[in-house]
Design a protein around this motif. Structure first.
Motif, PDB file in Angstrom:
ATOM      1  N   PHE A 215      -8.871 -42.871  23.988  1.00 39.85           N
ATOM      2  CA  PHE A 215     -10.097 -42.973  23.170  1.00 39.85           C
ATOM      3  C   PHE A 215     -10.406 -42.073  22.066  1.00 39.85           C
ATOM      4  CE2 PHE A 215     -11.685 -44.019  27.695  1.00 39.85           C
ATOM      5  CZ  PHE A 215     -12.122 -45.131  27.378  1.00 39.85           C
ATOM      6  N   TYR A 216      -9.079 -41.198  22.000  1.00 38.94           N
ATOM      7  CA  TYR A 216      -8.935 -40.520  20.789  1.00 38.94           C
ATOM      8  C   TYR A 216      -7.900 -40.679  19.767  1.00 38.94           C
ATOM      9  CZ  TYR A 216     -13.013 -37.543  22.077  1.00 38.94           C
ATOM     10  OH  TYR A 216     -14.125 -37.171  22.224  1.00 38.94           O
ATOM     11  N   ARG A 217      -7.396 -42.241  20.080  1.00 41.36           N
ATOM     12  CA  ARG A 217      -6.206 -42.520  19.298  1.00 41.36           C
ATOM     13  C   ARG A 217      -6.675 -42.669  17.721  1.00 41.36           C
ATOM     14  NH1 ARG A 217      -1.617 -43.986  21.188  1.00 41.36           N
ATOM     15  NH2 ARG A 217      -1.335 -44.616  23.479  1.00 41.36           N
ATOM     16  N   GLY A 218      -5.925 -42.127  16.703  1.00 40.78           N
ATOM     17  CA  GLY A 218      -6.224 -41.913  15.547  1.00 40.78           C
ATOM     18  C   GLY A 218      -7.059 -40.861  15.028  1.00 40.78           C
ATOM     19  N   ILE A 219      -7.133 -39.712  15.896  1.00 34.25           N
ATOM     20  CA  ILE A 219      -8.097 -38.586  15.631  1.00 34.25           C
ATOM     21  C   ILE A 219      -7.588 -37.836  14.415  1.00 34.25           C
ATOM     22  CG2 ILE A 219      -7.216 -37.154  17.399  1.00 34.25           C
ATOM     23  CD1 ILE A 219     -10.799 -37.507  16.493  1.00 34.25           C
ATOM     24  N   THR A 220      -6.247 -37.530  14.337  1.00 33.80           N
ATOM     25  CA  THR A 220      -5.525 -36.813  13.539  1.00 33.80           C
ATOM     26  C   THR A 220      -5.809 -37.333  12.128  1.00 33.80           C
ATOM     27  OG1 THR A 220      -3.944 -35.976  14.915  1.00 33.80           O
ATOM     28  CG2 THR A 220      -3.452 -35.654  12.454  1.00 33.80           C
ATOM     29  N   PRO A 221      -5.392 -38.566  11.689  1.00 37.31           N
ATOM     30  CA  PRO A 221      -5.855 -39.056  10.373  1.00 37.31           C
ATOM     31  C   PRO A 221      -7.439 -39.283  10.027  1.00 37.31           C
ATOM     32  CG  PRO A 221      -5.093 -40.812  11.766  1.00 37.31           C
ATOM     33  CD  PRO A 221      -4.739 -39.710  12.372  1.00 37.31           C
ATOM     34  N   ASN A 222      -8.074 -39.329  11.308  1.00 40.69           N
ATOM     35  CA  ASN A 222      -9.704 -39.479  11.056  1.00 40.69           C
ATOM     36  C   ASN A 222     -10.171 -38.058  10.500  1.00 40.69           C
ATOM     37  OD1 ASN A 222     -12.015 -41.028  11.568  1.00 40.69           O
ATOM     38  ND2 ASN A 222     -12.496 -39.349  12.794  1.00 40.69           N
ATOM     39  N   LEU A 223      -9.645 -37.066  11.178  1.00 42.24           N
ATOM     40  CA  LEU A 223      -9.798 -35.623  10.947  1.00 42.24           C
ATOM     41  C   LEU A 223      -9.372 -35.231   9.372  1.00 42.24           C
ATOM     42  CD1 LEU A 223      -8.876 -33.666  14.066  1.00 42.24           C
ATOM     43  CD2 LEU A 223     -11.266 -33.734  13.098  1.00 42.24           C
ATOM     44  N   LEU A 224      -8.281 -35.612   9.080  1.00 44.20           N
ATOM     45  CA  LEU A 224      -7.637 -35.491   7.817  1.00 44.20           C
ATOM     46  C   LEU A 224      -8.432 -36.293   6.751  1.00 44.20           C
ATOM     47  CD1 LEU A 224      -3.895 -35.591   8.454  1.00 44.20           C
ATOM     48  CD2 LEU A 224      -5.041 -33.730   7.755  1.00 44.20           C
ATOM     49  N   LYS A 225      -9.040 -37.501   6.910  1.00 44.22           N
ATOM     50  CA  LYS A 225      -9.909 -38.168   6.016  1.00 44.22           C
ATOM     51  C   LYS A 225     -11.196 -37.544   6.047  1.00 44.22           C
ATOM     52  CE  LYS A 225     -11.765 -42.808   5.547  1.00 44.22           C
ATOM     53  NZ  LYS A 225     -13.160 -42.384   6.217  1.00 44.22           N
ATOM     54  N   ASN A 226     -11.840 -37.477   7.092  1.00 44.66           N
ATOM     55  CA  ASN A 226     -13.158 -37.342   7.160  1.00 44.66           C
ATOM     56  C   ASN A 226     -13.903 -35.937   6.966  1.00 44.66           C
ATOM     57  OD1 ASN A 226     -14.662 -39.963   7.633  1.00 44.66           O
ATOM     58  ND2 ASN A 226     -13.230 -40.107   9.495  1.00 44.66           N
ATOM     59  N   VAL A 227     -12.960 -35.042   7.339  1.00 44.32           N
ATOM     60  CA  VAL A 227     -13.658 -33.647   6.881  1.00 44.32           C
ATOM     61  C   VAL A 227     -13.421 -33.319   5.517  1.00 44.32           C
ATOM     62  CG1 VAL A 227     -12.940 -31.084   7.260  1.00 44.32           C
ATOM     63  CG2 VAL A 227     -12.694 -32.721   9.334  1.00 44.32           C
ATOM     64  N   PRO A 228     -12.356 -33.463   4.847  1.00 42.51           N
ATOM     65  CA  PRO A 228     -12.676 -33.486   3.307  1.00 42.51           C
ATOM     66  C   PRO A 228     -13.672 -34.243   2.772  1.00 42.51           C
ATOM     67  CG  PRO A 228     -10.449 -34.230   3.651  1.00 42.51           C
ATOM     68  CD  PRO A 228     -11.041 -33.790   4.987  1.00 42.51           C
ATOM     69  N   ALA A 229     -13.854 -35.815   3.192  1.00 42.18           N
ATOM     70  CA  ALA A 229     -14.252 -36.856   2.844  1.00 42.18           C
ATOM     71  C   ALA A 229     -15.973 -36.081   2.970  1.00 42.18           C
ATOM     72  CB  ALA A 229     -14.189 -38.083   3.608  1.00 42.18           C
ATOM     73  N   ALA A 230     -16.243 -35.615   4.185  1.00 42.31           N
ATOM     74  CA  ALA A 230     -17.505 -35.273   4.309  1.00 42.31           C
ATOM     75  C   ALA A 230     -18.021 -34.143   3.086  1.00 42.31           C
ATOM     76  CB  ALA A 230     -17.911 -34.559   5.599  1.00 42.31           C
ATOM     77  N   SER A 231     -17.073 -33.029   2.876  1.00 38.06           N
ATOM     78  CA  SER A 231     -17.307 -32.276   2.006  1.00 38.06           C
ATOM     79  C   SER A 231     -17.437 -32.934   0.665  1.00 38.06           C
ATOM     80  CB  SER A 231     -15.999 -31.434   1.841  1.00 38.06           C
ATOM     81  OG  SER A 231     -15.992 -30.437   3.043  1.00 38.06           O
TER      82      SER A 231
END
Length: 312
Positions: free
Chosen positions: A276-292
């Motif tokens: 249920f957490y597959r892809g969480i690493t690229p998701n964090l890399l994408k969305n944390v700076p993206a949210a900023s």
């Protein structure tokens, strides 16, 4: 509703749309990688496998070129721009409705309800766009008789081969995702924003006696990133469920998964919690700076529009 209220809402929508476009343009390759990780349950041979995020980006760039890294870019831009524009628009309308005839500030519960309402409305409007984006990102010409040539071709083909209802595959986890993720993120953002303003107000008052404490871009970046991490960790499984439901059916027209319960049962059985957490690493890399990026652009565009309105 007054003319000034309508202007304020459209300013929010415009700021949100600009923020959404900027976010997608900067982070799309990581979105492609995330989607491919999400659907890879290890039991289907025609889905590429990657060792990690860096390996995925390198492999896609080498085998598919820039086009592969930006697969599904058109619906991603359209979906994100429309989603953020509508989200901020619906969110602000809900907050105004809850704040009507109230002298005090909105409570966390009102922010939560406003964000949940906005998320549900946005999901209903944009699910077909996200489905097309997911399918374009997962295309593998070696294993499909006729890949979609683009956004409009995908829409036409899906309507012709699967019917209009297929455009709403993944709507149930999508609703849970939008409502929970948006509600958590915006509630966290608003509450952290209050804390930061109070802290800076205290410092400024002590130094100069002034309570004027506009936040800067660094503050918006920190607030956006912090609220995004909280929301992502709690709502990410819904993204995996939705992505797996939205895969293109096999050549016989049989979907890989029939419904959300099917995804949950098979994922839990064969992969456990990790699935249920597959892809969480690229998701964090994408969305944390993206949210900023999103909140920096949103707040600054909003301030610019407000300044222009005051001048007129």
């Amino acid at each position: 509703m007054s003319a000034s209220s309508e202007k304020w809402q459209w300013e929010n929508a415009t700021a949100g749309a600009v923020a959404g476009f900027a976010t997608v343009a900067a982070m799309h390759p990581l979105d492609v990688v995330r989607t491919r990780f999400q659907v890879n349950d290890g039991r289907v041979s025609n889905i590429p496998t990657y060792k990690n995020t860096a390996n995925a980006i390198f492999t896609i760039a080498r085998s598919e070129g820039l086009r592969g890294l930006y697969a599904g870019f058109s619906p991603a831009v359209l979906g994100s721009t429309v989603s953020w524009g509508l989200y901020f628009f619906f969110y602000d309308r809900a907050k105004q409705r809850y704040s009507r005839n109230r002298a005090e500030k909105l409570s966390p519960g009102h922010h939560l309800a406003s964000a949940a309402e906005a998320g549900a409305l946005v999901c209903l409007c944009t699910n077909p766009i996200w489905l097309v984006k997911t399918r374009l990102q997962l295309q593998n010409p070696l294993h499909q008789t006729r890949p979609y040539s683009g956004f409009y071709d995908a829409l036409r083909t899906i309507m012709r081969e699967e019917g209009w209802i297929a455009l709403y595959r993944g709507i149930v986890p999508g609703l849970f995702l939008q409502v929970s993720h948006g509600a958590i993120q915006f509630t966290a953002y608003e509450e952290l924003r209050k804390v930061l303003i109070d802290l800076k107000s205290g410092k400024n008052t002590e130094k100069s006696g002034s309570s004027d404490t506009p936040l800067n871009s660094f503050d918006y970046a920190a607030l956006g990133a912090s609220s995004k991490i909280v929301a992502m960790l709690l709502s990410y499984p819904f993204q995996v469920i939705r992505a797996r439901l939205q895969q293109r059916p096999c050549n016989e027209g049989v979907p890989r998964y029939m419904d959300s319960l099917h995804v949950v049962k098979d994922t839990a059985r064969f992969e456990g919690l990790r699935g249920f957490y597959r892809g969480i690493t690229p998701n964090l890399l994408k969305n944390v700076p993206a949210a900023s990026i999103t909140f920096i652009v949103y707040e600054n565009v909003l301030n610019l529009l407000k300044s222009a309105r005051r001048k007129h």
